[in-house]
Write a protein that holds these residues in place. Structure first.
Motif, PDB file in Angstrom:
ATOM      1  N   ARG A  12      12.880  66.290  74.604  1.00  0.00           N
ATOM      2  CA  ARG A  12      13.790  65.228  74.175  1.00  0.00           C
ATOM      3  C   ARG A  12      13.274  63.858  74.595  1.00  0.00           C
ATOM      4  N   TYR A  13      12.702  63.785  75.791  1.00  0.00           N
ATOM      5  CA  TYR A  13      12.175  62.510  76.271  1.00  0.00           C
ATOM      6  C   TYR A  13      11.003  62.056  75.414  1.00  0.00           C
ATOM      7  N   ARG A  14      10.103  63.013  75.100  1.00  0.00           N
ATOM      8  CA  ARG A  14       8.957  62.649  74.265  1.00  0.00           C
ATOM      9  C   ARG A  14       9.413  62.150  72.898  1.00  0.00           C
ATOM     10  N   GLN A  15      10.454  62.787  72.363  1.00  0.00           N
ATOM     11  CA  GLN A  15      10.961  62.383  71.056  1.00  0.00           C
ATOM     12  C   GLN A  15      11.529  60.975  71.123  1.00  0.00           C
ATOM     13  N   GLU A  16      12.241  60.679  72.209  1.00  0.00           N
ATOM     14  CA  GLU A  16      12.832  59.355  72.349  1.00  0.00           C
ATOM     15  C   GLU A  16      11.770  58.281  72.521  1.00  0.00           C
ATOM     16  N   SER A  17      10.640  58.652  73.150  1.00  0.00           N
ATOM     17  CA  SER A  17       9.575  57.664  73.346  1.00  0.00           C
ATOM     18  C   SER A  17       8.636  57.597  72.142  1.00  0.00           C
ATOM     19  N   GLY A  18       8.897  58.427  71.135  1.00  0.00           N
ATOM     20  CA  GLY A  18       8.096  58.377  69.920  1.00  0.00           C
ATOM     21  C   GLY A  18       6.738  59.040  70.036  1.00  0.00           C
ATOM     22  N   ASN A  19       6.477  59.762  71.142  1.00  0.00           N
ATOM     23  CA  ASN A  19       5.182  60.402  71.367  1.00  0.00           C
ATOM     24  C   ASN A  19       4.032  59.418  71.352  1.00  0.00           C
ATOM     25  N   ALA A  20       4.316  58.119  71.503  1.00  0.00           N
ATOM     26  CA  ALA A  20       3.273  57.098  71.539  1.00  0.00           C
ATOM     27  C   ALA A  20       2.985  56.762  72.993  1.00  0.00           C
ATOM     28  N   LEU A  21       1.736  56.944  73.391  1.00  0.00           N
ATOM     29  CA  LEU A  21       1.355  56.755  74.783  1.00  0.00           C
ATOM     30  C   LEU A  21       0.218  55.759  74.916  1.00  0.00           C
ATOM     31  N   THR A  22       0.161  55.122  76.062  1.00  0.00           N
ATOM     32  CA  THR A  22      -0.984  54.325  76.449  1.00  0.00           C
ATOM     33  C   THR A  22      -1.627  55.031  77.631  1.00  0.00           C
ATOM     34  N   THR A  23      -2.880  55.394  77.493  1.00  0.00           N
ATOM     35  CA  THR A  23      -3.548  56.187  78.515  1.00  0.00           C
ATOM     36  C   THR A  23      -4.784  55.462  79.001  1.00  0.00           C
ATOM     37  N   TYR A  24      -4.972  55.417  80.322  1.00  0.00           N
ATOM     38  CA  TYR A  24      -6.095  54.712  80.923  1.00  0.00           C
ATOM     39  C   TYR A  24      -6.843  55.599  81.898  1.00  0.00           C
ATOM     40  N   LEU A  25      -8.151  55.445  81.914  1.00  0.00           N
ATOM     41  CA  LEU A  25      -9.001  56.113  82.876  1.00  0.00           C
ATOM     42  C   LEU A  25      -9.448  55.066  83.892  1.00  0.00           C
ATOM     43  N   VAL A  26      -9.069  55.231  85.157  1.00  0.00           N
ATOM     44  CA  VAL A  26      -9.320  54.193  86.156  1.00  0.00           C
ATOM     45  C   VAL A  26      -9.936  54.802  87.410  1.00  0.00           C
ATOM     46  N   ASP A  27     -10.634  53.942  88.144  1.00  0.00           N
ATOM     47  CA  ASP A  27     -11.170  54.319  89.445  1.00  0.00           C
ATOM     48  C   ASP A  27     -10.016  54.406  90.445  1.00  0.00           C
ATOM     49  N   PRO A  28     -10.013  55.376  91.365  1.00  0.00           N
ATOM     50  CA  PRO A  28      -8.896  55.497  92.312  1.00  0.00           C
ATOM     51  C   PRO A  28      -8.711  54.298  93.212  1.00  0.00           C
ATOM     52  N   ASP A  29      -9.761  53.485  93.408  1.00  0.00           N
ATOM     53  CA  ASP A  29      -9.656  52.291  94.258  1.00  0.00           C
ATOM     54  C   ASP A  29      -9.421  51.019  93.455  1.00  0.00           C
ATOM     55  N   GLN A  30      -9.252  51.156  92.162  1.00  0.00           N
ATOM     56  CA  GLN A  30      -9.089  49.978  91.316  1.00  0.00           C
ATOM     57  C   GLN A  30      -7.707  49.360  91.474  1.00  0.00           C
ATOM     58  N   PRO A  31      -7.617  48.050  91.732  1.00  0.00           N
ATOM     59  CA  PRO A  31      -6.299  47.399  91.816  1.00  0.00           C
ATOM     60  C   PRO A  31      -5.620  47.409  90.445  1.00  0.00           C
ATOM     61  N   LEU A  32      -4.325  47.665  90.438  1.00  0.00           N
ATOM     62  CA  LEU A  32      -3.552  47.698  89.204  1.00  0.00           C
ATOM     63  C   LEU A  32      -2.448  46.656  89.295  1.00  0.00           C
ATOM     64  N   ASP A  33      -2.328  45.814  88.264  1.00  0.00           N
ATOM     65  CA  ASP A  33      -1.348  44.739  88.320  1.00  0.00           C
ATOM     66  C   ASP A  33      -0.035  45.078  87.632  1.00  0.00           C
ATOM     67  N   VAL A  34       0.085  46.310  87.114  1.00  0.00           N
ATOM     68  CA  VAL A  34       1.354  46.777  86.543  1.00  0.00           C
ATOM     69  C   VAL A  34       2.032  47.659  87.594  1.00  0.00           C
ATOM     70  N   PRO A  35       3.190  47.281  88.098  1.00  0.00           N
ATOM     71  CA  PRO A  35       3.817  47.997  89.216  1.00  0.00           C
ATOM     72  C   PRO A  35       3.981  49.494  88.987  1.00  0.00           C
ATOM     73  N   ILE A  36       4.400  49.906  87.784  1.00  0.00           N
ATOM     74  CA  ILE A  36       4.662  51.327  87.567  1.00  0.00           C
ATOM     75  C   ILE A  36       3.378  52.145  87.649  1.00  0.00           C
ATOM     76  N   LEU A  37       2.253  51.578  87.180  1.00  0.00           N
ATOM     77  CA  LEU A  37       0.969  52.263  87.290  1.00  0.00           C
ATOM     78  C   LEU A  37       0.492  52.288  88.736  1.00  0.00           C
ATOM     79  N   GLN A  38       0.650  51.165  89.415  1.00  0.00           N
ATOM     80  CA  GLN A  38       0.229  51.074  90.808  1.00  0.00           C
ATOM     81  C   GLN A  38       1.003  52.057  91.690  1.00  0.00           C
ATOM     82  N   ASN A  39       2.320  52.107  91.496  1.00  0.00           N
ATOM     83  CA  ASN A  39       3.147  53.002  92.306  1.00  0.00           C
ATOM     84  C   ASN A  39       2.838  54.469  92.029  1.00  0.00           C
ATOM     85  N   ALA A  40       2.627  54.797  90.748  1.00  0.00           N
ATOM     86  CA  ALA A  40       2.329  56.184  90.390  1.00  0.00           C
ATOM     87  C   ALA A  40       0.994  56.621  90.978  1.00  0.00           C
ATOM     88  N   ALA A  41      -0.032  55.778  90.847  1.00  0.00           N
ATOM     89  CA  ALA A  41      -1.350  56.121  91.387  1.00  0.00           C
ATOM     90  C   ALA A  41      -1.304  56.233  92.909  1.00  0.00           C
TER      91      ALA A  41
END
Length: 241
Positions: A12-41
């Motif tokens: 249901r969640y995927r349907q609500e989000s439209g199955n559209a994703l933004t996916t990034y491949l990053v270095d584990p030490d790379q600074p992230l300026d988007v809080p949700i990405l930074q907190n998750a990593a």
């Protein structure tokens, strides 16, 4: 909430989000300026070594930060994504071809959704890759499992499947599940009392089925039922065709 209900909520969640994703491949030490990405990593990395991870390419164990080569971060393609998904790629797989990486990402999909790849402004040094299913996204709030609960269940299931694939090749799902539950129950009632507080799996268990039992209980210190283990093994067979 049982496994079926949890999958329904994810769908249901995927349907609500439209199955559209933004996916990034990053270095584990790379600074992230988007809080949700930074907190998750940060949360994913900080859980090591208390919670071992598996490389999505080779399925090898990732038990410490030094073993992390890349992080695969996914968020819904929306102005304010509500959650983020994190997967790890071990240091040995950092140079695998992009085609192999995309296949590994697709292998985590439970519904085959493709979505579309977008690029988030402000991340010029990130490499967008083909989106994987947003397995780490789920509703939150009353009546729903917490992120930690869903992650622990997912990890437990993967370790159970890995144990069956290694030690019960050619055995029916019913027999494999019965043997796993019996031996896991014995381990939890005996050696686990001393092994549980350890940050890493004791050396004496390395290369044995008890290494998988240690990881199963470290992910979720609760004995799974025979029916649950049987359903997990059957589901993995269906996904692999």
């Amino acid at each position: 909430m049982n496994r079926h209900a949890r999958r329904s909520e994810l769908a249901r969640y995927r349907q609500e989000s439209g199955n559209a994703l933004t996916t990034y491949l990053v270095d584990p030490d790379q600074p992230l300026d988007v809080p949700i990405l930074q907190n998750a990593a940060r949360s994913w990395l900080d859980a090591l070594p208390r919670r071992m991870r598996s490389c999505i390419v080779c399925s090898g164990l990732i038990w410490e930060r030094q073993r992390v080569g890349w992080l695969l971060l996914s968020v819904p393609a929306s102005p304010k994504p509500p959650a983020a998904s994190v997967c790890g790629i071990c240091i040995e797989c950092v140079d695998v071809p992009m085609q192999a990486l995309e296949k590994a990402c697709a292998g985590r999909a439970s519904d085959g959704g493709a979505g579309r790849t977008l690029r988030t402004a402000g991340h010029a040094d990130m490499r967008p890759v083909r989106p994987s299913t947003f397995g780490g996204a789920f509703p939150v709030g009353a009546g729903h499992p917490t992120p930690a609960e869903m992650l622990s269940r997912d990890e437990r299931d993967r370790y159970l499947i890995a144990a069956a694939d290694r030690y019960y090749v050619g055995v029916s799902d019913n027999s494999a599940a019965a043997n796993l539950v019996t031996k896991l129950s014995l381990y939890r009632a005996t050696a686990w009392h001393n092994d549980g507080p350890e940050a890493l799996c004791p050396q004496r268990h390395r290369g044995t089925i008890r290494e998988f039992f240690w990881m199963v209980l470290k992910s979720r210190d609760r004995l799974p039922s025979l029916r649950l283990v049987r359903d997990v093994l059957r589901a993995s067979e269906r996904e692999r065709g």
